[in-house]
Design an enzyme around this catalytic site. Structure first.
Site, PDB file in Angstrom:
ATOM      1  CE1 TYR A  97      -6.292  11.045   1.080  1.00 32.84           C
ATOM      2  CE2 TYR A  97      -6.618  11.437  -1.252  1.00 32.84           C
ATOM      3  CZ  TYR A  97      -6.869  10.702  -0.123  1.00 32.84           C
ATOM      4  OH  TYR A  97      -7.704   9.612  -0.192  1.00 32.84           O
ATOM      5  CG  HIS A 149      -0.858   5.537  -1.545  1.00 32.06           C
ATOM      6  ND1 HIS A 149      -1.392   4.267  -1.430  1.00 32.06           N
ATOM      7  CD2 HIS A 149      -1.883   6.378  -1.684  1.00 32.06           C
ATOM      8  CE1 HIS A 149      -2.709   4.360  -1.501  1.00 32.06           C
ATOM      9  NE2 HIS A 149      -3.034   5.632  -1.661  1.00 32.06           N
ATOM     10  CD1 TRP A 157      -6.340   5.121  -6.242  1.00 29.23           C
ATOM     11  CD2 TRP A 157      -4.383   4.904  -7.280  1.00 29.23           C
ATOM     12  NE1 TRP A 157      -5.355   5.093  -5.286  1.00 29.23           N
ATOM     13  CE2 TRP A 157      -4.149   4.962  -5.897  1.00 29.23           C
ATOM     14  CE3 TRP A 157      -3.294   4.761  -8.137  1.00 29.23           C
ATOM     15  CZ2 TRP A 157      -2.866   4.880  -5.351  1.00 29.23           C
ATOM     16  CZ3 TRP A 157      -2.024   4.693  -7.589  1.00 29.23           C
ATOM     17  CH2 TRP A 157      -1.822   4.749  -6.205  1.00 29.23           C
ATOM     18  CD1 TRP A 158     -10.543   4.307  -5.849  1.00 30.73           C
ATOM     19  CD2 TRP A 158     -12.519   4.273  -6.863  1.00 30.73           C
ATOM     20  NE1 TRP A 158     -11.224   5.419  -5.443  1.00 30.73           N
ATOM     21  CE2 TRP A 158     -12.448   5.420  -6.042  1.00 30.73           C
ATOM     22  CE3 TRP A 158     -13.676   4.044  -7.588  1.00 30.73           C
ATOM     23  CZ2 TRP A 158     -13.490   6.337  -5.937  1.00 30.73           C
ATOM     24  CZ3 TRP A 158     -14.716   4.964  -7.486  1.00 30.73           C
ATOM     25  CH2 TRP A 158     -14.624   6.087  -6.669  1.00 30.73           C
ATOM     26  CE1 TYR A 200      -4.059   2.055   0.633  1.00 30.81           C
ATOM     27  CE2 TYR A 200      -2.527   3.350   1.943  1.00 30.81           C
ATOM     28  CZ  TYR A 200      -3.746   3.219   1.306  1.00 30.81           C
ATOM     29  OH  TYR A 200      -4.637   4.263   1.319  1.00 30.81           O
TER      30      TYR A 200
END
Length: 104
Positions: free
Chosen positions: A41, A22, A77-78, A18
Protein backbone atom coordinates in the site's frame (compact mmCIF):
# COMPACT_ATOMS: atom_id res chain seq x y z
CA UNK A 1 -1.49 -9.52 -8.11
CA UNK A 2 -4.60 -7.44 -8.32
CA UNK A 3 -3.91 -3.71 -8.39
CA UNK A 4 -6.10 -0.90 -7.09
CA UNK A 5 -5.42 2.83 -7.44
CA UNK A 6 -7.38 5.84 -6.27
CA UNK A 7 -7.06 9.47 -5.29
CA UNK A 8 -8.05 11.37 -2.17
CA UNK A 9 -7.70 15.05 -1.27
CA UNK A 10 -5.59 16.45 1.56
CA UNK A 11 -6.69 19.74 3.08
CA UNK A 12 -4.08 22.54 2.75
CA UNK A 13 -1.42 22.76 5.45
CA UNK A 14 -1.80 19.18 6.66
CA UNK A 15 1.01 17.52 4.75
CA UNK A 16 3.40 17.02 7.68
CA UNK A 17 0.70 15.78 10.06
CA UNK A 18 -0.68 13.36 7.44
CA UNK A 19 2.79 11.86 6.96
CA UNK A 20 3.39 11.73 10.73
CA UNK A 21 0.16 9.85 11.40
CA UNK A 22 0.97 7.34 8.69
CA UNK A 23 4.51 6.82 9.99
CA UNK A 24 2.86 5.97 13.31
CA UNK A 25 0.11 3.78 11.81
CA UNK A 26 -1.55 1.71 14.49
CA UNK A 27 -0.22 -1.86 14.50
CA UNK A 28 -3.74 -3.28 14.69
CA UNK A 29 -4.73 -1.32 11.56
CA UNK A 30 -1.64 -2.45 9.65
CA UNK A 31 -2.42 -6.05 10.66
CA UNK A 32 -6.03 -5.70 9.52
CA UNK A 33 -4.94 -4.38 6.10
CA UNK A 34 -2.50 -7.26 5.65
CA UNK A 35 -5.10 -9.81 6.75
CA UNK A 36 -7.48 -8.34 4.18
CA UNK A 37 -4.96 -9.23 1.45
CA UNK A 38 -3.20 -5.91 0.92
CA UNK A 39 0.36 -6.95 0.11
CA UNK A 40 1.57 -3.41 -0.62
CA UNK A 41 0.00 0.00 0.00
CA UNK A 42 1.63 3.21 -1.19
CA UNK A 43 0.35 6.79 -0.92
CA UNK A 44 1.95 9.63 -2.87
CA UNK A 45 1.26 13.35 -2.50
CA UNK A 46 1.04 15.92 -5.30
CA UNK A 47 2.04 18.93 -3.22
CA UNK A 48 0.83 21.42 -5.81
CA UNK A 49 -2.79 20.22 -5.58
CA UNK A 50 -3.06 18.29 -2.31
CA UNK A 51 -4.05 15.20 -4.26
CA UNK A 52 -3.13 11.92 -2.64
CA UNK A 53 -2.54 9.05 -5.06
CA UNK A 54 -2.91 5.63 -3.44
CA UNK A 55 -1.83 2.33 -4.96
CA UNK A 56 -2.43 -1.14 -3.54
CA UNK A 57 -1.22 -4.56 -4.61
CA UNK A 58 -3.71 -7.14 -3.44
CA UNK A 59 -3.20 -10.87 -3.24
CA UNK A 60 -4.79 -12.49 -6.29
CA UNK A 61 -7.42 -14.29 -4.25
CA UNK A 62 -8.18 -11.24 -2.12
CA UNK A 63 -11.77 -10.19 -1.59
CA UNK A 64 -11.12 -9.31 2.03
CA UNK A 65 -10.95 -5.55 1.46
CA UNK A 66 -14.71 -5.35 0.90
CA UNK A 67 -15.41 -5.65 4.63
CA UNK A 68 -12.84 -3.06 5.78
CA UNK A 69 -15.29 -0.10 5.91
CA UNK A 70 -17.42 -2.03 8.41
CA UNK A 71 -14.63 -2.69 10.92
CA UNK A 72 -14.36 -0.68 14.11
CA UNK A 73 -10.64 0.01 13.67
CA UNK A 74 -11.14 1.40 10.15
CA UNK A 75 -13.94 3.68 11.35
CA UNK A 76 -11.72 4.83 14.22
CA UNK A 77 -8.84 5.58 11.77
CA UNK A 78 -11.15 7.54 9.48
CA UNK A 79 -12.35 9.66 12.40
CA UNK A 80 -8.72 10.22 13.43
CA UNK A 81 -7.80 11.37 9.89
CA UNK A 82 -10.98 13.37 9.14
CA UNK A 83 -9.51 16.72 10.18
CA UNK A 84 -6.76 16.40 7.55
CA UNK A 85 -8.62 15.46 4.39
CA UNK A 86 -11.87 15.63 2.46
CA UNK A 87 -14.32 13.10 3.90
CA UNK A 88 -17.93 12.02 3.80
CA UNK A 89 -20.28 12.53 6.76
CA UNK A 90 -19.20 9.14 8.20
CA UNK A 91 -15.54 10.32 8.07
CA UNK A 92 -14.66 7.90 5.26
CA UNK A 93 -12.30 9.60 2.81
CA UNK A 94 -13.70 10.87 -0.46
CA UNK A 95 -12.09 8.41 -2.88
CA UNK A 96 -11.94 8.60 -6.67
CA UNK A 97 -11.18 5.15 -8.15
CA UNK A 98 -8.72 5.16 -11.04
CA UNK A 99 -8.81 2.93 -14.12
CA UNK A 100 -5.57 1.41 -15.33
CA UNK A 101 -4.90 2.63 -18.86
CA UNK A 102 -1.29 1.43 -19.24
CA UNK A 103 1.10 -1.07 -17.67
CA UNK A 104 4.64 -2.05 -18.61
Amino acid sequence: MKQVAFTMKLLPGNEAEYEKRHREIWPELAALLREAGIAEYHIFLDESSGTLFAFQNLQDDSTGTDHLPETAIMKKWWAYMADLMETHADHSPKVVPLRNVFSL
